[in-house]
Structure formats: C-alpha cells, structure tokens
Design a protein around this motif. Sequence first.
Motif, PDB file in Angstrom:
ATOM      1  N   ILE A 185      -1.761  28.317 -14.515  1.00 54.77           N
ATOM      2  CA  ILE A 185      -0.920  27.985 -13.363  1.00 54.77           C
ATOM      3  C   ILE A 185       0.359  27.357 -13.882  1.00 54.77           C
ATOM      4  CG2 ILE A 185      -2.896  27.627 -11.806  1.00 54.77           C
ATOM      5  CD1 ILE A 185      -2.402  24.587 -12.102  1.00 54.77           C
ATOM      6  N   GLN A 186       1.323  27.223 -12.993  1.00 51.62           N
ATOM      7  CA  GLN A 186       2.581  26.549 -13.311  1.00 51.62           C
ATOM      8  C   GLN A 186       3.154  25.968 -12.033  1.00 51.62           C
ATOM      9  OE1 GLN A 186       5.844  29.209 -14.394  1.00 51.62           O
ATOM     10  NE2 GLN A 186       4.804  30.925 -13.382  1.00 51.62           N
ATOM     11  N   PRO A 187       4.077  25.003 -12.150  1.00 51.33           N
ATOM     12  CA  PRO A 187       4.707  24.450 -10.950  1.00 51.33           C
ATOM     13  C   PRO A 187       5.498  25.522 -10.211  1.00 51.33           C
ATOM     14  CG  PRO A 187       5.081  23.022 -12.848  1.00 51.33           C
ATOM     15  CD  PRO A 187       4.498  24.296 -13.369  1.00 51.33           C
ATOM     16  N   THR A 188       5.616  25.353  -8.898  1.00 54.56           N
ATOM     17  CA  THR A 188       6.392  26.282  -8.081  1.00 54.56           C
ATOM     18  C   THR A 188       7.826  26.366  -8.578  1.00 54.56           C
ATOM     19  OG1 THR A 188       5.036  25.744  -6.166  1.00 54.56           O
ATOM     20  CG2 THR A 188       7.137  26.826  -5.733  1.00 54.56           C
ATOM     21  N   LEU A 189       8.343  27.585  -8.691  1.00 54.42           N
ATOM     22  CA  LEU A 189       9.697  27.826  -9.176  1.00 54.42           C
ATOM     23  C   LEU A 189      10.514  28.496  -8.087  1.00 54.42           C
ATOM     24  CD1 LEU A 189       8.768  29.328 -12.666  1.00 54.42           C
ATOM     25  CD2 LEU A 189       9.481  26.977 -12.206  1.00 54.42           C
ATOM     26  N   VAL A 190      11.665  27.915  -7.760  1.00 51.23           N
ATOM     27  CA  VAL A 190      12.598  28.525  -6.812  1.00 51.23           C
ATOM     28  C   VAL A 190      13.916  28.737  -7.548  1.00 51.23           C
ATOM     29  CG1 VAL A 190      13.767  28.322  -4.603  1.00 51.23           C
ATOM     30  CG2 VAL A 190      11.494  27.318  -4.894  1.00 51.23           C
TER      31      VAL A 190
ATOM     32  N   VAL B 272       0.854  -1.179   0.000  1.00 50.39           N
ATOM     33  CA  VAL B 272       0.000   0.000   0.000  1.00 50.39           C
ATOM     34  C   VAL B 272       0.894   1.233   0.000  1.00 50.39           C
ATOM     35  CG1 VAL B 272      -1.910   1.188   1.119  1.00 50.39           C
ATOM     36  CG2 VAL B 272      -1.659  -1.289   1.397  1.00 50.39           C
ATOM     37  N   ASP B 273       0.713   2.087  -0.968  1.00 48.82           N
ATOM     38  CA  ASP B 273       1.497   3.322  -1.045  1.00 48.82           C
ATOM     39  C   ASP B 273       0.888   4.340  -0.087  1.00 48.82           C
ATOM     40  OD1 ASP B 273       2.897   5.618  -1.684  1.00 48.82           O
ATOM     41  OD2 ASP B 273       2.918   5.221  -3.835  1.00 48.82           O
ATOM     42  N   CYS B 274       1.604   4.641   0.985  1.00 47.01           N
ATOM     43  CA  CYS B 274       1.121   5.563   2.026  1.00 47.01           C
ATOM     44  C   CYS B 274       1.965   6.826   2.090  1.00 47.01           C
ATOM     45  CB  CYS B 274       1.127   4.861   3.386  1.00 47.01           C
ATOM     46  SG  CYS B 274       0.113   3.396   3.474  1.00 47.01           S
ATOM     47  N   ARG B 275       2.597   7.192   1.007  1.00 46.55           N
ATOM     48  CA  ARG B 275       3.467   8.366   1.007  1.00 46.55           C
ATOM     49  C   ARG B 275       2.713   9.670   0.820  1.00 46.55           C
ATOM     50  NH1 ARG B 275       7.672   5.922  -3.274  1.00 46.55           N
ATOM     51  NH2 ARG B 275       5.662   5.208  -4.101  1.00 46.55           N
ATOM     52  N   GLY B 276       1.394   9.583   0.703  1.00 43.64           N
ATOM     53  CA  GLY B 276       0.593  10.797   0.606  1.00 43.64           C
ATOM     54  C   GLY B 276       0.598  11.375  -0.794  1.00 43.64           C
ATOM     55  N   GLN B 277       0.122  12.591  -0.876  1.00 43.76           N
ATOM     56  CA  GLN B 277      -0.037  13.253  -2.165  1.00 43.76           C
ATOM     57  C   GLN B 277       1.300  13.491  -2.845  1.00 43.76           C
ATOM     58  OE1 GLN B 277      -2.778  16.739  -2.752  1.00 43.76           O
ATOM     59  NE2 GLN B 277      -0.851  17.838  -2.818  1.00 43.76           N
ATOM     60  N   THR B 278       1.368  13.174  -4.128  1.00 44.80           N
ATOM     61  CA  THR B 278       2.552  13.525  -4.895  1.00 44.80           C
ATOM     62  C   THR B 278       2.653  15.039  -4.995  1.00 44.80           C
ATOM     63  OG1 THR B 278       3.630  13.330  -7.049  1.00 44.80           O
ATOM     64  CG2 THR B 278       1.246  13.369  -7.050  1.00 44.80           C
ATOM     65  N   LYS B 279       3.857  15.563  -4.980  1.00 45.33           N
ATOM     66  CA  LYS B 279       4.036  17.009  -5.012  1.00 45.33           C
ATOM     67  C   LYS B 279       3.860  17.601  -6.403  1.00 45.33           C
ATOM     68  CE  LYS B 279       7.035  17.632  -1.003  1.00 45.33           C
ATOM     69  NZ  LYS B 279       8.300  18.227  -0.514  1.00 45.33           N
TER      70      LYS B 279
ATOM     71  N   GLY C 243       7.380  21.405  -6.071  1.00 46.85           N
ATOM     72  CA  GLY C 243       6.027  20.866  -6.130  1.00 46.85           C
ATOM     73  C   GLY C 243       4.982  21.919  -5.857  1.00 46.85           C
ATOM     74  N   GLY C 244       3.725  21.581  -6.122  1.00 49.40           N
ATOM     75  CA  GLY C 244       2.634  22.501  -5.890  1.00 49.40           C
ATOM     76  C   GLY C 244       2.544  23.578  -6.953  1.00 49.40           C
ATOM     77  N   ILE C 245       1.683  24.551  -6.707  1.00 51.61           N
ATOM     78  CA  ILE C 245       1.403  25.623  -7.659  1.00 51.61           C
ATOM     79  C   ILE C 245       2.197  26.865  -7.278  1.00 51.61           C
ATOM     80  CG2 ILE C 245      -0.391  27.174  -8.541  1.00 51.61           C
ATOM     81  CD1 ILE C 245      -2.381  24.915  -8.182  1.00 51.61           C
ATOM     82  N   HIS C 246       2.819  27.482  -8.255  1.00 46.47           N
ATOM     83  CA  HIS C 246       3.596  28.702  -8.045  1.00 46.47           C
ATOM     84  C   HIS C 246       2.639  29.850  -7.746  1.00 46.47           C
ATOM     85  CE1 HIS C 246       7.171  31.003  -8.080  1.00 46.47           C
ATOM     86  NE2 HIS C 246       6.988  31.621  -9.236  1.00 46.47           N
ATOM     87  N   LEU C 247       2.843  30.520  -6.627  1.00 48.05           N
ATOM     88  CA  LEU C 247       1.924  31.593  -6.250  1.00 48.05           C
ATOM     89  C   LEU C 247       2.647  32.716  -5.529  1.00 48.05           C
ATOM     90  CD1 LEU C 247       1.357  31.170  -2.939  1.00 48.05           C
ATOM     91  CD2 LEU C 247      -0.021  29.296  -3.783  1.00 48.05           C
TER      92      LEU C 247
END
Length: 577
Positions: free
Chosen positions: A457-462, A431-438, A486-490
Amino acid sequence: MHLIDGSPDCLRCASEILKLPVLQHVAVIGGGPASVYFVEAILASQNISRNFRRLTLFERRSRLGCGWVYDSDTVLGFHNLAANQTISRQEKGAELGDRLISALAALRRSGMEICIRGGVEVLDVQHDGPGFVVRGEDGKAERVDHIVLASGHWSAANPYAGHPDWLPSPWPASALRERAQGDILLIGASHTAIDAALTLADGAGEFRQVNHQLRFIPKHACTITLASRSGCLPRVSGFGTTSGQGDPLATQRYASHLLADLLVEAADPNTGRVPLEAILSALLDEFPLKHHLGMAGRSATARLDQWLRAWQSKPAAAMLRTDLEISGISLQRQRHIPWQGLLWEKTDIFRIALQTLGGEDRRWLDQRETALLAHQRTLNHWNATRLQALIEAGVLTVTKLAGSVRPNTKRGVLVSAEDSPSPHREFDLAVDCRGQTKSIAAANSPLLQSLLRRGLIQPTLVPCLGSGAAGPDETVIDGLRYYLPGGIHLNPKTMEAIPAGQQHSAYRGEQGGIFVLGPATLGQYPISDGLHALSKLAQLAIKEIHRRSQLRQRAALVGTGMSSVVSTDASAPLSRV
C-alpha cells in the motif's frame, strides 16, 4: 463459444471446472462494521458457490460486528448516532454483530468454508505467488488469494505518552468520565468532542427537566472548553429547512448533467483534470437558496470562502440557539435534511467530481474541511439540547484555538497564544478529540506499517498541476509533485489498494488484490464513507474479485487443452456451463 449443450466436450469441461483451483480464499482483516457490509454483499451475490470457497475473518477484539465505534467497552449507553438520536451506538453495535453472525451462518449453509480467528491481531502480510500470506500475533500463517482490509480506525503515536493530564483520545468513555473535574480542554469541536463533552457532563452532574426546559445540574466543579480552528459547533439537523423553504432535496435533477456534461467540458485536454472553480460554480448555481448568499458576481471559491468566514464570525452559542429554534420547526414538519446535502450526500456528483481535481484544489478543500463538515455531519436535536443546557449552566464554552497546546512539566496543560510565548491559560486536563489522524505513515498499527514497508500500500496521491518544490503534505515521485490528503491510495472503481511505485492502476490479470473498506479510505474524499456507503463499495470489490476468478478459471482451462470450448471473453459467466 459458451458451453450450454450436453456434448461430450461440454460435460468434460464442466467436470474439469469443478476441479480447478479458484482464487477465492478471501481474508477479511477486521470484524467491525465494514466486514458486516462486505459479508452481506457476498451473500447477496449470485456467484457465491462459484467465487467464494473459503473466508477467513480476523478480529482482534472479542466482539464481532461492532468494531471500536459501537463497542460497549468504548462508548456509554447515551452515546447515539449522529444522524439518529433514537438509536444508541451500543444498540447499533449489537445490531451489526447479529447481522454479521447471521450472514456468516448463511454463507456456511451455502457451502462456503468459514473460519473465524477471534482475538487475533494481524501483524504482517506479504506476497506469496499470485496471493498473500497473512500472519497473526499467534504465529500462525494463512495463505489467501485476496485480502479485504477492514481494520477500522487507527491511532497515532502519543507525543506525550505517560503525561497524566494529556489524553490522546476520549475513549474509552468510562475512563474519561472519571476525570470529570476541574478545567478541561477538549481539542476539536466536531462529533468526537461533543461525545467527550457529554461523557464529562455525565460524570460531573445530571440533566433534568425544569419548567419544561432541559437544565444541567452540576454535582461538583467542572468546566469544559471545546477549542477548534473554526471555533464553531456542527449545525443542528433541520437548520437548513424551515416552514417557508420546503425540502430543497425533493428533486433529483442534480444527478445527471453535472457528470455527463460538466466534467467532460471543463476537463483540461492534456491532464484530464477539472478546475475546482468549475465544479463549485455548477453546484452553487444548483443551490436553491443561492440568492441568500449575497455574493453574486464573485468566483465560486471566493463566495464559499466569504460564506465560511461570515459563519465562523458568529458566536457558537448564539448559532446553536438559533439552529435549535429552526430545527424544532423543521422536525415538527419532518423536514430535517440540511441543504448542504446537495453538495455532499444526495448524489455521487461531488464524490466523483473530486477524482478530477488536482492536488492544489484538493488542498484548498481539505483546509476548509472542518467548516464544511460542520454543515454536513449535523448534530441531532437530542445532543444539541444537551450542549445548550451545558452552555446555559456555564459549564461549556466553545472557542477558537489560536495557539499551541502542550503539557506542563509535571501537571496540567498550557495553551499559549500565537503571538506570545507566555502561557495564555492553564487546564487541568486536555483531551485530543480531533479523531483519526489521516496519515497512514503515522499510524500506530503493525499491520499498516508492514503493508507500507513491503510496498503493498501507499499513501493517497493526488497529482499537482503546478510546478515547484514540494510543500507541506506533498511528495515528489519521478519529478512529479503529489498532494498527500491521507489514507490509502486506491482505485475508486474497485476499492483495490494501488501498490507503491504505481499511481493510476492496481494489480491486474489473475493476481490477488488488497481491497480497502472503511476508515482507511479516508483521504480519497474530504468526507470519509459512512455506513450508508459501505454496501455499494463492498459490491465494487466483490465484482473485481469475481472478474479475477473468471480469468483464473479460463487460464486453467486453456492449460488443460480445452481452450477451443472456452469463451475468451473474460466477462462471460462460466456458470452457464
């Protein structure tokens, strides 16, 4: 000037204002916890009648407020909140649902038009003039001015879809409970995996008090292995405070000088970026128990790495047993906040400081995320005692995952060691329990894929500070290298999504915006925002929506030829008319 008198110009202007189109038809996509806090923040706003004339709420589920995490169709009655063992997640979901319904009713009484489109999944969003068009799976299109993206967790495509012994998620828990037999591998060792272990325990036996101790009594053969990169369990709430140390979070001295002084003094004059070493050094120097680390004279990153290695080298079962003993003392004395709260949650220091880090430093932190989260997202005592009972019964084992996991051709799952292609161990179920993919690019969501495809939108950029070719989790834009956490760039000051092609700003002026709340902000910080942060973040979005409304109204008034009686200050409230 402000219109505060009863002159003819004033009265004529007031009449015209009431006729103006206002950029305030807001669509909230998702009716879960994030939407609860957003709607409540609107209700708490002093500009409801001026700024919000219509709100349309889209929710693909049948229940409002609870979302996926607190839905009774997802979790079982004994699944509780990580931070509060006395409240079940089902109870929390019911509470959130009642709050959302109550807040929507109050907004309707205030004069706002409320439309709830239940059972409708939003599939597509596109620009339409200064606003957007939202299309649901029912084929209906809705013209809106702003969007609040509160769609919650997303899932990734299952690489082993159709294999009977590979589950991409432990939810719904009722289905997992039916599989509680044989040798089971849970990939991950954080709260999702712990929930899964307790779900399987509920299907394989029962907990019972025996001689004043909690014991697990199996009904049939079932073994559970929690395997993760660190091989460690989360710490138990209260482990960091004992009778001799007191409460290390009793003061607030950490809240001022780090932001005001450190971030300014340590920032690179050319890039504005602050080295992670400077931030960690200041935080560790504030740490009251620093002398127990035994790492004096070394760099902060080296000290933290050494501390994490020492912690990970200890057996998880022994660590859990020790934590439970200390936790018991702490809870009796009502001292149950871990010292790591200084770094993560007590103030906004670390959260804000992260915005100043370069891509290389962010990757360094993200690679240590599991271990750091184990100290921040602590286990409550109730869950910890049940894990201890499972370990003592020989049902549960915690280990480090040092190889690959893949389904067998027909049945079962194989775990191979890193240095050998031959099977190391076989399990009946994984069972994959690693949670939400980023990665939002990997999200199995028609809405997110639509927003990405249209560049909304676009992926978060650092930005990375060093040069060279792009590495893993990196991209190159206009010759500059960016880390993708990961996540949305905001924009963290407004919670507005930054469209593709921009790195530092979102829509400006009178245009509508897409504001992001909840799990989609994952990637902005190593620790995603919990419920406690949603209220404040929702207020940031509402403040920006209010500013856009003021700009739109003033522009419309200028168009009527009444610019001479309208203040040109965008921050001045029109409600004084």
